[in-house]
Design an enzyme around this catalytic site. Structure first.
Site, mmCIF file in Angstrom:
data_model
loop_
_atom_site.group_PDB
_atom_site.id
_atom_site.type_symbol
_atom_site.label_atom_id
_atom_site.label_comp_id
_atom_site.label_asym_id
_atom_site.label_seq_id
_atom_site.Cartn_x
_atom_site.Cartn_y
_atom_site.Cartn_z
ATOM 1 N N THR A 40 -24.738 -35.369 73.115
ATOM 2 C CA THR A 40 -23.328 -35.736 73.278
ATOM 3 C C THR A 40 -22.853 -36.292 71.933
ATOM 4 O OG1 THR A 40 -23.772 -38.050 73.822
ATOM 5 C CG2 THR A 40 -23.870 -36.457 75.655
ATOM 6 N N THR A 124 -30.181 -52.379 81.401
ATOM 7 C CA THR A 124 -29.444 -53.379 80.624
ATOM 8 C C THR A 124 -29.305 -54.687 81.381
ATOM 9 O OG1 THR A 124 -27.244 -53.861 79.753
ATOM 10 C CG2 THR A 124 -27.350 -52.292 81.539
ATOM 11 N N ASP A 125 -29.145 -55.768 80.631
ATOM 12 C CA ASP A 125 -28.882 -57.075 81.256
ATOM 13 C C ASP A 125 -27.482 -57.139 81.867
ATOM 14 O OD1 ASP A 125 -27.421 -57.137 78.888
ATOM 15 O OD2 ASP A 125 -28.236 -59.047 78.184
ATOM 16 N N GLU A 126 -26.626 -56.154 81.530
ATOM 17 C CA GLU A 126 -25.250 -56.196 82.045
ATOM 18 C C GLU A 126 -25.181 -55.993 83.547
ATOM 19 O OE1 GLU A 126 -22.376 -53.931 79.922
ATOM 20 O OE2 GLU A 126 -23.190 -54.485 77.979
ATOM 21 N N TYR A 151 -19.471 -48.864 83.198
ATOM 22 C CA TYR A 151 -20.796 -48.678 82.584
ATOM 23 C C TYR A 151 -21.856 -49.492 83.318
ATOM 24 C CZ TYR A 151 -24.762 -49.654 79.539
ATOM 25 O OH TYR A 151 -26.031 -49.834 79.066
ATOM 26 N N LYS A 155 -25.124 -48.327 85.650
ATOM 27 C CA LYS A 155 -26.507 -48.695 85.315
ATOM 28 C C LYS A 155 -27.133 -49.463 86.485
ATOM 29 C CE LYS A 155 -28.579 -48.144 82.034
ATOM 30 N NZ LYS A 155 -29.419 -46.998 81.538
ATOM 31 N N ASN A 250 -19.713 -63.605 69.037
ATOM 32 C CA ASN A 250 -19.256 -62.485 68.213
ATOM 33 C C ASN A 250 -18.646 -62.981 66.909
ATOM 34 O OD1 ASN A 250 -20.025 -60.767 70.277
ATOM 35 N ND2 ASN A 250 -17.968 -60.671 71.181
ATOM 36 N N ASP A 273 -8.115 -58.081 73.718
ATOM 37 C CA ASP A 273 -9.437 -58.216 74.362
ATOM 38 C C ASP A 273 -9.761 -56.988 75.215
ATOM 39 O OD1 ASP A 273 -11.800 -59.460 74.918
ATOM 40 O OD2 ASP A 273 -10.931 -61.128 76.048
ATOM 41 N N ALA A 275 -10.768 -55.189 78.616
ATOM 42 C CA ALA A 275 -10.509 -55.496 80.024
ATOM 43 C C ALA A 275 -11.819 -55.913 80.700
ATOM 44 C CB ALA A 275 -9.927 -54.269 80.728
ATOM 45 N N HIS A 277 -13.818 -58.238 80.098
ATOM 46 C CA HIS A 277 -14.830 -58.550 79.074
ATOM 47 C C HIS A 277 -15.819 -59.634 79.526
ATOM 48 C CE1 HIS A 277 -15.338 -59.412 74.451
ATOM 49 N NE2 HIS A 277 -16.455 -59.028 75.038
HETATM 50 P P1 NAD Z 1 -26.885 -44.141 72.813
HETATM 51 O O1 NAD Z 1 -25.498 -43.992 73.365
HETATM 52 O O2 NAD Z 1 -27.065 -44.438 71.375
HETATM 53 O O3 NAD Z 1 -27.715 -42.792 73.106
HETATM 54 C C1 NAD Z 1 -27.668 -42.139 74.348
HETATM 55 C C2 NAD Z 1 -28.381 -40.800 74.201
HETATM 56 O O4 NAD Z 1 -28.385 -40.158 75.493
HETATM 57 C C3 NAD Z 1 -27.680 -39.839 73.225
HETATM 58 O O5 NAD Z 1 -28.626 -39.215 72.390
HETATM 59 C C4 NAD Z 1 -27.009 -38.817 74.145
HETATM 60 O O6 NAD Z 1 -26.875 -37.545 73.549
HETATM 61 C C5 NAD Z 1 -27.975 -38.805 75.322
HETATM 62 N N1 NAD Z 1 -27.325 -38.365 76.560
HETATM 63 C C6 NAD Z 1 -26.167 -38.816 77.097
HETATM 64 N N2 NAD Z 1 -25.886 -38.157 78.243
HETATM 65 C C7 NAD Z 1 -26.904 -37.285 78.448
HETATM 66 C C8 NAD Z 1 -27.197 -36.338 79.460
HETATM 67 N N3 NAD Z 1 -26.375 -36.154 80.504
HETATM 68 N N4 NAD Z 1 -28.343 -35.620 79.363
HETATM 69 C C9 NAD Z 1 -29.182 -35.785 78.308
HETATM 70 N N5 NAD Z 1 -28.951 -36.666 77.308
HETATM 71 C C10 NAD Z 1 -27.822 -37.408 77.382
HETATM 72 O O7 NAD Z 1 -27.599 -45.212 73.745
HETATM 73 P P2 NAD Z 1 -28.551 -46.454 73.370
HETATM 74 O O8 NAD Z 1 -27.717 -47.584 72.924
HETATM 75 O O9 NAD Z 1 -29.676 -45.973 72.557
HETATM 76 O O10 NAD Z 1 -29.097 -46.829 74.831
HETATM 77 C C11 NAD Z 1 -30.244 -46.168 75.369
HETATM 78 C C12 NAD Z 1 -30.556 -46.749 76.738
HETATM 79 O O11 NAD Z 1 -30.816 -48.139 76.627
HETATM 80 C C13 NAD Z 1 -29.420 -46.607 77.758
HETATM 81 O O12 NAD Z 1 -29.979 -46.310 79.020
HETATM 82 C C14 NAD Z 1 -28.779 -47.979 77.771
HETATM 83 O O13 NAD Z 1 -28.169 -48.255 79.010
HETATM 84 C C15 NAD Z 1 -29.985 -48.866 77.521
HETATM 85 N N6 NAD Z 1 -29.711 -50.156 76.877
HETATM 86 C C16 NAD Z 1 -29.003 -50.219 75.710
HETATM 87 C C17 NAD Z 1 -28.822 -51.442 75.077
HETATM 88 C C18 NAD Z 1 -28.077 -51.559 73.761
HETATM 89 O O14 NAD Z 1 -27.874 -52.658 73.279
HETATM 90 N N7 NAD Z 1 -27.679 -50.467 73.123
HETATM 91 C C19 NAD Z 1 -29.349 -52.605 75.652
HETATM 92 C C20 NAD Z 1 -30.066 -52.507 76.866
HETATM 93 C C21 NAD Z 1 -30.249 -51.270 77.453
HETATM 94 O O1 DAU Z 2 -26.246 -56.111 76.863
HETATM 95 C C1 DAU Z 2 -26.725 -54.818 76.646
HETATM 96 C C2 DAU Z 2 -25.565 -53.886 76.378
HETATM 97 O O2 DAU Z 2 -25.128 -54.145 75.064
HETATM 98 C C3 DAU Z 2 -25.933 -52.416 76.533
HETATM 99 O O3 DAU Z 2 -26.241 -52.181 77.873
HETATM 100 C C4 DAU Z 2 -24.774 -51.502 76.113
HETATM 101 O O4 DAU Z 2 -25.172 -50.151 76.163
HETATM 102 C C5 DAU Z 2 -24.387 -51.864 74.703
HETATM 103 O O5 DAU Z 2 -23.250 -51.101 74.317
HETATM 104 C C6 DAU Z 2 -24.060 -53.349 74.620
HETATM 105 O O6 DAU Z 2 -22.852 -53.661 75.371
HETATM 106 P P1 DAU Z 2 -21.727 -54.653 74.772
HETATM 107 O O7 DAU Z 2 -20.457 -54.338 75.453
HETATM 108 O O8 DAU Z 2 -22.208 -56.054 74.764
HETATM 109 O O9 DAU Z 2 -21.756 -54.121 73.215
HETATM 110 P P2 DAU Z 2 -20.623 -53.780 72.185
HETATM 111 O O10 DAU Z 2 -21.323 -53.425 70.915
HETATM 112 O O11 DAU Z 2 -19.617 -52.827 72.700
HETATM 113 O O12 DAU Z 2 -19.885 -55.180 71.980
HETATM 114 C C7 DAU Z 2 -20.604 -56.371 71.685
HETATM 115 C C8 DAU Z 2 -19.602 -57.535 71.757
HETATM 116 O O13 DAU Z 2 -18.667 -57.411 70.676
HETATM 117 C C9 DAU Z 2 -18.777 -57.553 73.026
HETATM 118 O O14 DAU Z 2 -18.527 -58.907 73.378
HETATM 119 C C10 DAU Z 2 -17.457 -56.876 72.624
HETATM 120 C C11 DAU Z 2 -17.316 -57.293 71.180
HETATM 121 N N1 DAU Z 2 -16.638 -56.344 70.269
HETATM 122 C C12 DAU Z 2 -17.015 -55.028 70.275
HETATM 123 C C13 DAU Z 2 -16.434 -54.127 69.394
HETATM 124 C C14 DAU Z 2 -16.828 -52.670 69.402
HETATM 125 C C15 DAU Z 2 -15.689 -56.820 69.357
HETATM 126 O O15 DAU Z 2 -15.357 -58.033 69.333
HETATM 127 N N2 DAU Z 2 -15.127 -55.937 68.487
HETATM 128 C C16 DAU Z 2 -15.447 -54.605 68.463
HETATM 129 O O16 DAU Z 2 -14.889 -53.854 67.635
#
Ligand code: NAD
Ligand code: DAU
Length: 338
Positions: A40, A124-126, A151, A155, A250, A273, A275, A277
């Protein structure tokens, strides 16, 4: 290993998945790794560059049941990272979140059930909702589910599917719920890479609302070491929280980035902000530490942030193609303000 060496990694072209593949290839030369990824907007072929024949890449969707069945039938363990992951996108268009996160997880579960393959579910912790800033509490494995966004709701639903497939069908699964990851190869839509690349472009970081929201940061390699500890030693049917005691507002993160990159610490914009949040996330990872002996290795957030800045500085050809599209999406969603 308590299982064979054929590992199927879904979402292996994404941020955490690609770091998992690199870590696994470097530390487990006997592993045979297959990546299943739909590529994607969040999947980057460049994130899997430089890997040898130990890693095979399949372009495909986790909702494609015949493909998933074939790949899982030829695997010893599935590590499921693939997801739609960005909260802001889920507010603008929830449909792909329902499809990938719920239907996709269901499709994998049915295949691991048929083939009796070990399954690890990355979450995720969310799923736990949020905490007040003044509340001394942190999330534990016993915290009730209370997701806020499309989201996190999808999850949470996917986690509950896993639990049901364990209990009702005896699927051999584990779940991890991790806090916010940072490190190399994270998409520029996410908070830290967005601000680093804004600053590298001479622009200003964008802080949602008052900027006092707190996230519990962990380096992506510490997350993935936790995932391996659970695959290697975790109890079937168990959930483990992964976190590194990294709470930061942040605003504090943006100020650290600006200072580290030679700019004035007040050189950012407050914008509209998000929605719904979530205010604060915080993880108590005692279970993972005491039962499985995991501990984070990246204790110093400032040092980890510096290394991450240097990665984006050195790898502009990786992130540049994402940048304009990501900012255009924010402009469309009309939540970035200035
Ligand atoms: P990311 O968005 O960087 O990557 C997601 C990957 O999944 C991409 O390579 C995308 O192409 C692939 N993908 C999406 N839809 C798909 C589908 N239908 N079939 C096959 N592949 C598909 O995500 P990330 O930040 O690396 O997160 C990975 C996992 O970890 C997720 O399950 C997320 O919920 C979890 N997670 C993320 C965080 C964080 O801080 N980023 C924290 C805790 C848990
Ligand atoms: O807690 C784990 C989660 O962390 C994962 O499950 C999600 O996949 C990952 O995207 C992340 O979610 P958040 O919503 O916490 O991450 P994000 O990077 O979008 O934003 C982090 C914080 O920063 C959040 O409080 C929103 C704020 N933010 C984000 C962006 C993109 C800003 O203030 N400015 C910005 O431009």
């Amino acid at each position: 290993y308590s299982f064979g060496v054929r590992i199927l990694v879904t979402g292996g072209a994404g941020f955490i998945g690609s770091n998992f593949v690199h870590l696994t290839a470097a530390t487990r030369p006997e592993a045979e790794i297959v990546v299943l990824d739909a590529f994607t907007y969040a999947g980057e072929p460049a994130s899997l560059a430089g890997l040898g024949p130990q890693v095979k890449i399949v372009r495909g969707d986790i909702t494609d049941a015949p493909l998933v069945d074939r790949l899982i039938g030829a695997s010893d363990v599935v590590v499921h990272f693939a997801a739609e992951t960005h909260n802001d996108n889920s507010l603008a268009e929830p449909a792909p979140f329902v499809q990938t996160n719920l239907v996709g997880t269901y499709t994998l579960l049915e295949a691991v059930r048929r083939h009796d393959v070990r399954y690890h579910h990355v979450s995720t912790d969310e799923v736990y909702g949020d905490l007040d800033l003044e509340d001394p509490a942190r999330f534990t494995e016993a915290t009730p589910y209370n997701p806020s966004s499309p989201y996190s709701a999808t999850k949470a639903g996917s986690d509950l599917l896993v639990r049901a497939w364990v209990r009702s069908f005896g699927v051999r699964a584990t779940i991890s719920n991790c806090s916010n990851n940072y490190g190399p190869r994270q998409h520029v839509e996410k908070f830290i890479p967005r601000q680093i690349t804004n600053i590298l472009d001479g622009g200003r970081p964008k802080l949602y609302g008052d900027g006092l929201n707190v996230r519990d940061w962990i380096h992506v390699d510490d997350h993935n070491a936790g995932v391996w500890a659970i695959i290697d030693r975790g109890g079937i049917g168990q959930t483990y929280l992964i976190g590194a005691d990294g709470e930061q507002s942040n605003k504090a993160v943006v100020e650290q980035l600006l200072c580290a990159m030679g700019r004035d610490s007040g050189d950012y914009d407050h914008v509209t902000d998000r929605a719904g949040h979530d205010r604060r996330y915080a993880i108590d990872s005692t279970k993972l530490r005491t039962e499985l002996g995991w501990a984070p290795r990246y204790g110093d957030f400032a040092a980890g942030l510096h290394a991450t800045i240097e990665w984006y500085r050195a790898n502009e050809e990786w992130w540049r193609p994402q940048k304009a599209a990501a900012e255009a999406k924010y402009a469309d969603q009309a939540i970035i303000g200035g």
